[in-house]
Design an enzyme around this catalytic site. Structure first.
Site, PDB file in Angstrom:
ATOM      1  N   CYS A  80      75.394  41.043  52.646  1.00  0.00           N
ATOM      2  CA  CYS A  80      75.641  40.373  51.365  1.00  0.00           C
ATOM      3  C   CYS A  80      76.088  41.387  50.330  1.00  0.00           C
ATOM      4  CB  CYS A  80      74.379  39.647  50.909  1.00  0.00           C
ATOM      5  SG  CYS A  80      72.927  40.696  50.755  1.00  0.00           S
ATOM      6  N   PRO A 114      62.565  37.724  56.369  1.00  0.00           N
ATOM      7  CA  PRO A 114      61.773  38.721  57.098  1.00  0.00           C
ATOM      8  C   PRO A 114      62.617  39.693  57.938  1.00  0.00           C
ATOM      9  CG  PRO A 114      61.406  36.502  57.991  1.00  0.00           C
ATOM     10  CD  PRO A 114      62.208  36.343  56.740  1.00  0.00           C
ATOM     11  N   ALA A 118      62.273  43.739  57.433  1.00  0.00           N
ATOM     12  CA  ALA A 118      61.742  44.605  58.493  1.00  0.00           C
ATOM     13  C   ALA A 118      62.771  45.633  58.949  1.00  0.00           C
ATOM     14  CB  ALA A 118      61.278  43.756  59.659  1.00  0.00           C
TER      15      ALA A 118
END
Lengths: 254, 351
Positions: A80, A114, A118
Site C-alpha cells: 500500500c 495480522p 507479524a
C-alpha cells in the site's frame, strides 16, 4: 464472482467454464507462487497483491502500460505504501536524477491486519526495493508507523527525494501535481497536503490517502489504494485484450 | 514500613542511554571519539549496560530521523571492543529497523536489545524478539508512550512481548508525562500478569522533573531495570539523570553496583561540556511532558518553528492533539506548514 474457501484448487474448474482471464491473489507470499503457476498454466494472467513479487513490480501510472505491452502474466502490486509513494518518487526522478528516495507511511492501527504486523520486515524490504526499481531512486528506504489514535487517522505518506543537482523547483512541482492527477483517476482520495517543499537538494511531498468509504472505512485508504491499483491494472489488461492489441499466452504456449 | 526500609538491599540494573537517547540531544552528531570516551568512563564507573546507536536505533539513519556521521556498525564496533565489563545494547523499532540490521549489530558486539513498539502495537514485534533470542541476546520488549495505554491493556501488550520471547518488559515514558502513581499502576499491572522470571524495566524522561521519582516508584512495585543517562543527556528535558539517580539509590540502600563519584565526575567533566544546548526542563520540554508529546519531537519542532514562523509550543500542542506518536517526525514539518498556511504565512503550491 465465485467464492470458495478451498484455495486456488476450488477456482481451477471455473476457469474454462467462465472464461476467466485475469485473477487477483491476496492470499500470502508463501502460497502465491504455486497459485500463480496453476493459473498461468490455464492462460490466466495473475495480479499479485501479496509480498511474493515473483513478477515485475507494477505502479499503474508509472509502468502499467509497459507491462501490458509485454503481456506480463504475473505482476506484483508491491505494498500500500509503495502504491501511495512511488508515483511521487517517479515524478521527481523523471525530471532529474534522484540519488536517494525515502518514504514514511503512517497507517491507522485498525487498518493493519495480522499478516502485515507479524511480517513488518518484508514490508520494509519490498517497498524499499520498489522505490529503486520502479521509482527510479538509486537508493530507497521505507519507514512504516502504525498509529492507534481514535478516531483513526487517515493514511499519511511523506515522500522525500535527494536530487543529485539543485532541484528545478518549477518543473518538479508541475510533474508532481500532474502525477497526483493521474493517481486520482483511480484513487479519488489521493490528496496533496503540503509541499513540494524544497530544502537544498531535498524535495519533500506530504500526501494523504482517504478511502472511498464504500466497503471499508475512509481511514483505510491504504487498503483502498492497493485494491484500486490492482483493479486499474486488471482494467488496462482487459481493455487491451478486448481491443485485440494484446493476447494472453494460451495454455498450449504456456 | 517506609519506602527506604522496604527497598534496602534491592538490586537493580542501570542501563545507560547517553549514547543512544543522548544522540537525539546531539542531533545525532556524536563522534566515535566522544562515544568511546563516554563509554569508557561508564565502564570504569561499573555501569553494567550501555546502549549505543543512532537515537532512533537500527535503521535510524534517514532523512526522517537525521543522518549520524557514522553507521551504527561503526559506533558499536568502536565501543564494544573497549569494554571491560559493560554489555552493549541497541534499540530496534520494527517498521524502521530490520532483523538484517540487528544481526549486523550483533556481529559488531551488541549483546542486548530493546525491541520497541508503540504501547498498543506489541504485535509488530514477534519476529524481531524471536530473532534476538535466537541470536542469544538479552531481549527486552519496550512499550513506548506508555501513558497512552491503560495499565490493564498495557499489561496485555507486555504479556504478548513475553510470549514472543522477551525476558524484560519496559514501561517507556517517552513523553515524560507520567507521575509516580501512573508508573506504579502500570508496573503493578505488568507484575500481576508476567511470569515471575520476566523482569520489568522503566525508561523515564525528565520533562516534568519526575525521572527519579518515577524510577523509584517503578522499583517499589517490582521493576528491576532502570534506564538513565549521565547528566540526563537525552531527548526532551533528557532521561532520568543517572548520577542523581545513583545517589538517591545509594541513600535508599538500593544496590546499583555503580561508582557514584566517578559518575558525578564524568557528568561534570565529560557530558556537560559536550552538550549543544543545556538539557533541562525549559518551556518547550515542559510542554512535551505536560501535553504528552514524544520527547524526540522537541528539536524538530524548534527547527520547524524557525522555518515557518509558528511557535514551537503551538506546534507541539497541535501534535499532541492530533495524537502523533514516535516515528512521525515528518508530521512536525507538515503540521507547521498547515498552521503557517492557516495563519497566512505560507502559500499553497497547488494554488
Amino acid at each position: 464472482m465465485n467464492r470458495c474457501g478451498c484455495g486456488v484448487d476450488g477456482l481451477l474448474p471455473h476457469v474454462l467454464e467462465d472464461n476467466i482471464q485475469i485473477a487477483f491473489d491476496a492470499t500470502s507470499a508463501y502460497v502465491h507462487a504455486e497459485n500463480s503457476r496453476k493459473l498461468n498454466e490455464l492462460g490466466v494472467m495473475m495480479i499479485d497483491l501479496t509480498p511474493a513479487a515473483i513478477g515485475p513490480l507494477c505502479v499503474p501510472p508509472v509502468n502499467l502500460k509497459a507491462h501490458a505491452e509485454k503481456v506480463e502474466m504475473n505482476v506484483n502490486m508491491i505494498s500500500c505504501a509503495g502504491q501511495a509513494t512511488i508515483p511521487i518518487v517517479f515524478a521527481v526522478s523523471r525530471i532529474q536524477p534522484v540519488g536517494y528516495g525515502e518514504i514514511v507511511a503512517s497507517l491507522a492501527s485498525k487498518s493493519i491486519g495480522p499478516g502485515t504486523r507479524a511480517n513488518l520486515d518484508e514490508f520494509t524490504y519490498t517497498t524499499s526495493n520498489a522505490i529503486e526499481v520502479v521509482g527510479g531512486a538509486r537508493k530507497g528506504k521505507a519507514l512504516a508507523i502504525i498509529n492507534p489514535a481514535e478516531p483513526p487517522m487517515m493514511m499519511r505518506n511523506t515522500i522525500s527525494c535527494l536530487t543529485d543537482d539543485e532541484p528545478d523547483q518549477a518543473k518538479i512541482t508541475e510533474s508532481v501535481l500532474e502525477m497526483i492527477k493521474e493517481v486520482q483517476k483511480y484513487v479519488p482520495g489521493y490528496r496533496l497536503v503540503n509541499g513540494p517543499l524544497f530544502d537544498g537538494k531535498r524535495v519533500t511531498v506530504f500526501m494523504e490517502v482517504a478511502g472511498l468509504g464504500d466497503y471499508l472505512p475512509k481511514y483505510a485508504g491504504n487498503l483502498d489504494i492497493m485494491t484500486a491499483a490492482a483493479t486499474r491494472t486488471a482494467e488496462m489488461f482487459a481493455q487491451e485484450i478486448i481491443a485485440g492489441t494484446i493476447q494472453l499466452k494460451s495454455p498450449e504456449v504456456a | 514500613m517506609s519506602a527506604e526500609q522496604s527497598l534496602k538491599g534491592r538490586k537493580i540494573i542501570i542501563h545507560d542511554m547517553s549514547l543512544r537517547d543522548g544522540m537525539h540531544a546531539k542531533r545525532e552528531q556524536m563522534s566515535i571519539e566522544q562515544m568511546v570516551t563516554i563509554a569508557r568512563a561508564l565502564d570504569e564507573a561499573c555501569v553494567p549496560m550501555i546502549q549505543v546507536t543512532h537515537g532512533a536505533g537500527m535503521g535510524g539513519n534517514s532523512l526522517q530521523h537525521g543522518f549520524a556521521p557514522h553507521s551504527n556498525e561503526e559506533y558499536i564496533s568502536a565501543v564494544a571492543s573497549k569494554m571491560k565489563q559493560a554489555k552493549i545494547s541497541v534499540l530496534l523499532i520494527p517498521g524502521l529497523g530490520t532483523m538484517k540490521e540487528l544481526k549486523s549489530a550483533y556481529d559488531c558486539g551488541a549483546r542486548s536489545v530493546h525491541v520497541a513498539t508503540h504501547c498498543t502495537e506489541a504485535d509488530t514485534s514477534p519476529q524481531h524478539i524471536a530473532f534476538a533470542r535466537k541470536l542469544g541476546m538479552d531481549t527486552t520488549g519496550f512499550l513506548m508512550m506508555a501513558h497512552l495505554n491503560t495499565p490493564e491493556d498495557l499489561a496485555q501488550q507486555g504479556k504478548l512481548m513475553e510470549s514472543y520471547g522477551a525476558q524484560t518488559v519496559y514501561i517507556t515514558d517517552s513523553a515524560g508525562y507520567m507521575l509516580p502513581a501512573d508508573v506504579k499502576a502500570r508496573v503493578a499491572a505488568l507484575r500481576a500478569v508476567l511470569k515471575p522470571e520476566t523482569e520489568i524495566g522503566f525508561h523515564g524522561h525528565h520533562n516534568m522533573g519526575m525521572g527519579i521519582a518515577n524510577s523509584i516508584a517503578a522499583i517499589e512495585e517490582g521493576a528491576s531495570r532502570i534506564d538513565a543517562s549521565v547528566a540526563g543527556l537525552g531527548a526532551g528535558a533528557g532521561n532520568t539523570p543517572l548520577e542523581v539517580f545513583a545517589a538517591v539509590c545509594e541513600r535508599m540502600g538500593i544496590e546499583t553496583g555503580c561508582d557514584l563519584f566517578k559518575l558525578m565526575d564524568m557528568a561534570e567533566d565529560i557530558i556537560v561540556p559536550m552538550m549543544d544546548h543545556m538539557v533541562r526542563v525549559d518551556r518547550s520540554s515542559l510542554t512535551l511532558g505536560f501535553a504528552g508529546v514524544y520527547s524526540t519531537f522537541l528539536l524538530h519542532a524548534k527547527r520547524a518553528a524557525e522555518r515557518f514562523g509558528v511557535p514551537s509550543r503551538d506546534i507541539l500542542v497541535e501534535l499532541g492533539r492530533k495524537k502523533m506518536i514516535g516515528g512521525q517526525e515528518d508530521m512536525i514539518v507538515d503540521t507547521a506548514m498547515t498552521m503557517a498556511k492557516e495563519r497566512g504565512l505560507l502559500k499553497d503550491a497547488a494554488a
